[in-house]
Design a protein around this motif. Structure first.
Motif, PDB file in Angstrom:
ATOM      1  N   ILE A 171       7.034 -29.752 -37.252  1.00 54.41           N
ATOM      2  CA  ILE A 171       6.224 -29.227 -38.340  1.00 54.41           C
ATOM      3  C   ILE A 171       7.093 -29.076 -39.593  1.00 54.41           C
ATOM      4  O   ILE A 171       8.041 -28.289 -39.613  1.00 54.41           O
ATOM      5  N   LYS A 172       6.754 -29.839 -40.635  1.00 54.22           N
ATOM      6  CA  LYS A 172       7.520 -29.796 -41.882  1.00 54.22           C
ATOM      7  C   LYS A 172       6.942 -28.786 -42.874  1.00 54.22           C
ATOM      8  O   LYS A 172       7.665 -28.011 -43.510  1.00 54.22           O
ATOM      9  N   GLU A 173       5.599 -28.778 -43.017  1.00 59.00           N
ATOM     10  CA  GLU A 173       4.948 -27.898 -43.986  1.00 59.00           C
ATOM     11  C   GLU A 173       3.519 -27.612 -43.544  1.00 59.00           C
ATOM     12  O   GLU A 173       2.836 -28.496 -43.034  1.00 59.00           O
ATOM     13  N   ILE A 174       3.090 -26.349 -43.726  1.00 59.80           N
ATOM     14  CA  ILE A 174       1.730 -25.944 -43.374  1.00 59.80           C
ATOM     15  C   ILE A 174       0.993 -25.559 -44.655  1.00 59.80           C
ATOM     16  O   ILE A 174       1.509 -24.792 -45.470  1.00 59.80           O
ATOM     17  N   PHE A 175      -0.212 -26.071 -44.835  1.00 59.64           N
ATOM     18  CA  PHE A 175      -0.965 -25.884 -46.083  1.00 59.64           C
ATOM     19  C   PHE A 175      -2.147 -24.929 -45.937  1.00 59.64           C
ATOM     20  O   PHE A 175      -2.934 -24.787 -46.874  1.00 59.64           O
ATOM     21  N   VAL A 176      -2.294 -24.287 -44.788  1.00 62.88           N
ATOM     22  CA  VAL A 176      -3.443 -23.403 -44.573  1.00 62.88           C
ATOM     23  C   VAL A 176      -2.967 -22.025 -44.144  1.00 62.88           C
ATOM     24  O   VAL A 176      -1.826 -21.844 -43.710  1.00 62.88           O
ATOM     25  N   SER A 177      -3.863 -21.055 -44.251  1.00 60.45           N
ATOM     26  CA  SER A 177      -3.607 -19.690 -43.784  1.00 60.45           C
ATOM     27  C   SER A 177      -4.849 -19.196 -43.066  1.00 60.45           C
ATOM     28  O   SER A 177      -5.940 -19.753 -43.241  1.00 60.45           O
ATOM     29  N   GLN A 178      -4.689 -18.149 -42.270  1.00 60.23           N
ATOM     30  CA  GLN A 178      -5.821 -17.632 -41.502  1.00 60.23           C
ATOM     31  C   GLN A 178      -6.909 -17.125 -42.446  1.00 60.23           C
ATOM     32  O   GLN A 178      -6.642 -16.452 -43.430  1.00 60.23           O
ATOM     33  N   GLY A 179      -8.154 -17.486 -42.140  1.00 67.19           N
ATOM     34  CA  GLY A 179      -9.271 -17.065 -42.970  1.00 67.19           C
ATOM     35  C   GLY A 179      -9.626 -18.047 -44.072  1.00 67.19           C
ATOM     36  O   GLY A 179     -10.667 -17.911 -44.718  1.00 67.19           O
ATOM     37  N   MET A 180      -8.780 -19.058 -44.298  1.00 68.72           N
ATOM     38  CA  MET A 180      -9.032 -20.050 -45.355  1.00 68.72           C
ATOM     39  C   MET A 180     -10.195 -20.962 -44.963  1.00 68.72           C
ATOM     40  O   MET A 180     -10.313 -21.364 -43.821  1.00 68.72           O
ATOM     41  N   LYS A 181     -11.046 -21.272 -45.940  1.00 66.07           N
ATOM     42  CA  LYS A 181     -12.164 -22.185 -45.710  1.00 66.07           C
ATOM     43  C   LYS A 181     -11.754 -23.604 -46.108  1.00 66.07           C
ATOM     44  O   LYS A 181     -11.228 -23.803 -47.203  1.00 66.07           O
ATOM     45  N   LEU A 182     -11.990 -24.540 -45.220  1.00 64.87           N
ATOM     46  CA  LEU A 182     -11.594 -25.932 -45.451  1.00 64.87           C
ATOM     47  C   LEU A 182     -12.797 -26.859 -45.458  1.00 64.87           C
ATOM     48  O   LEU A 182     -13.822 -26.565 -44.849  1.00 64.87           O
ATOM     49  N   ASP A 183     -12.649 -27.967 -46.160  1.00 61.91           N
ATOM     50  CA  ASP A 183     -13.620 -29.052 -46.098  1.00 61.91           C
ATOM     51  C   ASP A 183     -13.036 -30.159 -45.215  1.00 61.91           C
ATOM     52  O   ASP A 183     -11.842 -30.156 -44.901  1.00 61.91           O
ATOM     53  N   GLY A 184     -13.874 -31.101 -44.823  1.00 65.64           N
ATOM     54  CA  GLY A 184     -13.394 -32.214 -44.020  1.00 65.64           C
ATOM     55  C   GLY A 184     -12.298 -32.988 -44.743  1.00 65.64           C
ATOM     56  O   GLY A 184     -12.378 -33.208 -45.953  1.00 65.64           O
ATOM     57  N   ASP A 185     -11.252 -33.347 -44.013  1.00 69.36           N
ATOM     58  CA  ASP A 185     -10.095 -34.104 -44.525  1.00 69.36           C
ATOM     59  C   ASP A 185      -9.167 -33.276 -45.411  1.00 69.36           C
ATOM     60  O   ASP A 185      -8.245 -33.823 -46.023  1.00 69.36           O
ATOM     61  N   ASP A 186      -9.389 -31.951 -45.521  1.00 69.63           N
ATOM     62  CA  ASP A 186      -8.410 -31.103 -46.211  1.00 69.63           C
ATOM     63  C   ASP A 186      -7.112 -31.117 -45.417  1.00 69.63           C
ATOM     64  O   ASP A 186      -7.118 -31.080 -44.176  1.00 69.63           O
TER      65      ASP A 186
ATOM     66  N   GLU B 254     -16.163 -24.362 -56.124  1.00 65.12           N
ATOM     67  CA  GLU B 254     -16.012 -25.432 -57.107  1.00 65.12           C
ATOM     68  C   GLU B 254     -14.664 -25.352 -57.816  1.00 65.12           C
ATOM     69  O   GLU B 254     -14.084 -26.350 -58.219  1.00 65.12           O
ATOM     70  N   MET B 255     -14.127 -24.099 -57.950  1.00 60.27           N
ATOM     71  CA  MET B 255     -12.852 -23.900 -58.639  1.00 60.27           C
ATOM     72  C   MET B 255     -11.671 -24.287 -57.757  1.00 60.27           C
ATOM     73  O   MET B 255     -10.622 -24.685 -58.230  1.00 60.27           O
ATOM     74  N   ARG B 256     -11.861 -24.144 -56.430  1.00 63.95           N
ATOM     75  CA  ARG B 256     -10.745 -24.310 -55.507  1.00 63.95           C
ATOM     76  C   ARG B 256     -10.367 -25.790 -55.349  1.00 63.95           C
ATOM     77  O   ARG B 256     -11.214 -26.662 -55.233  1.00 63.95           O
ATOM     78  N   ILE B 257      -9.088 -26.045 -55.385  1.00 62.54           N
ATOM     79  CA  ILE B 257      -8.596 -27.414 -55.177  1.00 62.54           C
ATOM     80  C   ILE B 257      -7.598 -27.395 -54.025  1.00 62.54           C
ATOM     81  O   ILE B 257      -6.588 -26.693 -54.081  1.00 62.54           O
ATOM     82  N   HIS B 258      -7.907 -28.114 -52.967  1.00 63.24           N
ATOM     83  CA  HIS B 258      -7.010 -28.182 -51.810  1.00 63.24           C
ATOM     84  C   HIS B 258      -6.635 -29.644 -51.609  1.00 63.24           C
ATOM     85  O   HIS B 258      -7.487 -30.531 -51.703  1.00 63.24           O
ATOM     86  N   PRO B 259      -5.369 -29.924 -51.324  1.00 65.95           N
ATOM     87  CA  PRO B 259      -4.956 -31.317 -51.137  1.00 65.95           C
ATOM     88  C   PRO B 259      -5.665 -31.973 -49.953  1.00 65.95           C
ATOM     89  O   PRO B 259      -5.927 -31.325 -48.938  1.00 65.95           O
ATOM     90  N   LYS B 260      -5.976 -33.244 -50.103  1.00 63.89           N
ATOM     91  CA  LYS B 260      -6.598 -34.035 -49.038  1.00 63.89           C
ATOM     92  C   LYS B 260      -5.531 -34.881 -48.344  1.00 63.89           C
ATOM     93  O   LYS B 260      -4.465 -35.132 -48.913  1.00 63.89           O
TER      94      LYS B 260
END
Length: 359
Positions: A338-353, A278-284
């Motif tokens: 590839i301009k920018e990567i927003f994820v790292s290995q092990g990161m949990k994502l939601d749909g459309d993150d 709930e605390m985590r905010i990831h760009p969509k």
């Protein structure tokens, strides 16, 4: 009579009572949310009985619980897209993965056929079309197969025939270099299910011998004020009582849990996964920006196959997502850099993150 089973019904009743109690432990995993009685739908969707519960549990874990009726309908479509295959483990999983993929991304069977060359299908679907679990009795569905695989390799004949011999001793040494107490059973598990076994061994390494806990405690956790006994070995027993749970979260999403172990008060900080989410905010992703590539489903990032500055073509593998035994290789829908990567290995994502942005 001659057909008397010679079974004592009192003994049978004891077994019945045992399984009634056992069933209460697994109640959270039952499919009674959607099926409380016999269901004629199975004659249409042909979901095997053993898969029905797993599919429903997967759907809820992927945030698709309210769309389970849609998944059952999509299962029938997915089955025909794949050639109306015989559905047993693991082929039934392929159909289930494709059905959930369709519902997650709001795709019909017609959409799948029309966009087959640009969609990022679940890994199980791709491997099935490559021939990794054998060739269907009526052959592979064309042109669907060719559009999905493009220039990917294909396996001809029985997959096991061309499989290289496995060096069990080498695998065992590799596991022993990383984990403690590796058994032959662990080695066999790693040979058959490498990703799942790695997750299990990492879990065991972090949390210790959780197999010593009773089933209900392991699945649900202890209640406040409840005392449990953990038998580590003969003559070595731990008495653990959960005393209290802190209301406040730490800055990294942990909560302090107070407990007594053999009468001594102790505390430990445990990550509250629900609160942390709930605390985590990831760009969509912006649906109108074709340069932004997002996660087609919720999952954990298992592998990142590109880096900033890489020039990629349409169909290039970008990352591997995994969720509830379903893996998906996210492919580039267009060419670019590839301009920018927003994820790292092990990161949990939601749909459309947002995964990455192309230049």
């Amino acid at each position: 009579t001659k057909k008397d089973t010679l079974l004592d019904l009192r003994d049978v009743s004891e077994y019945s009572a045992f399984w009634e109690q056992t069933r209460t432990l697994y109640a959270p995993f039952e499919c009674t949310t959607t099926m409380k009685s016999g269901n004629a739908d199975v004659y249409l969707n042909e979901i095997p009985g053993g898969q029905y519960t797993n599919l429903q549990f997967q759907a809820y874990s992927l945030g698709l619980g309210e769309f389970f009726e849609d998944i059952k309908k999509a299962y029938r479509e997915a089955n025909f897209l794949l050639g109306d295959i015989i559905k047993v483990t693991p082929s039934s999983k392929v159909v289930g993965d494709l059905a959930q993929f369709m519902v997650q991304n709001k795709l019909t069977g017609k959409d799948i056929l029309e966009k087959a060359d640009e969609l990022s299908f679940p890994k199980s679907v791709i491997e099935f079309l490559q021939g990794a679990i054998g060739e269907p009795y009526q052959g592979f569905p064309e042109p669907f197969r060719s559009k999905v695989l493009k220039d990917m390799p294909r396996i001809e004949g029985r997959p096991g025939k061309s499989l290289a011999p496995l060096d069990f001793e080498s695998l065992k040494k590799k596991l022993q270099n990383t984990y403690e107490g590796v058994s032959d059973k662990d080695v066999m598990s790693a040979a058959l299910y490498p990703t799942v076994t790695e997750e299990y061994l990492n879990f065991r390494q972090e949390f210790g011998p959780v197999n010593k806990l009773d089933t209900r405690t392991f699945l649900i956790g202890p209640k406040i004020g409840e005392e449990i006994e953990v038998i580590l070995e003969k003559g070595k027993i731990l008495g653990i009582k959960t005393v209290a749970l802190a209301e406040d979260l730490t800055s990294n999403g942990e909560r302090e849990v107070f407990f007594e172990m053999n009468g001594q008060l102790r505390s430990v900080f445990i990550k509250d996964n629900k609160a942390s989410k709930e605390m985590r905010i990831h760009p969509k992703i912006s649906k109108t920006d074709a340069k932004q590539i997002g996660a087609p489903m919720p999952g954990t990032v298992m592998d990142i196959r590109v880096k900033v500055g890489d020039k990629i073509e349409k169909g290039t593998s970008l990352i591997v997502l995994s969720a509830m035994k379903m893996e998906m290789i996210v492919q580039a829908p267009v060419s670019g850099v590839i301009k920018e990567i927003f994820v790292s290995q092990g990161m949990k994502l939601d749909g459309d993150d947002l995964i990455l942005i192309l230049d």
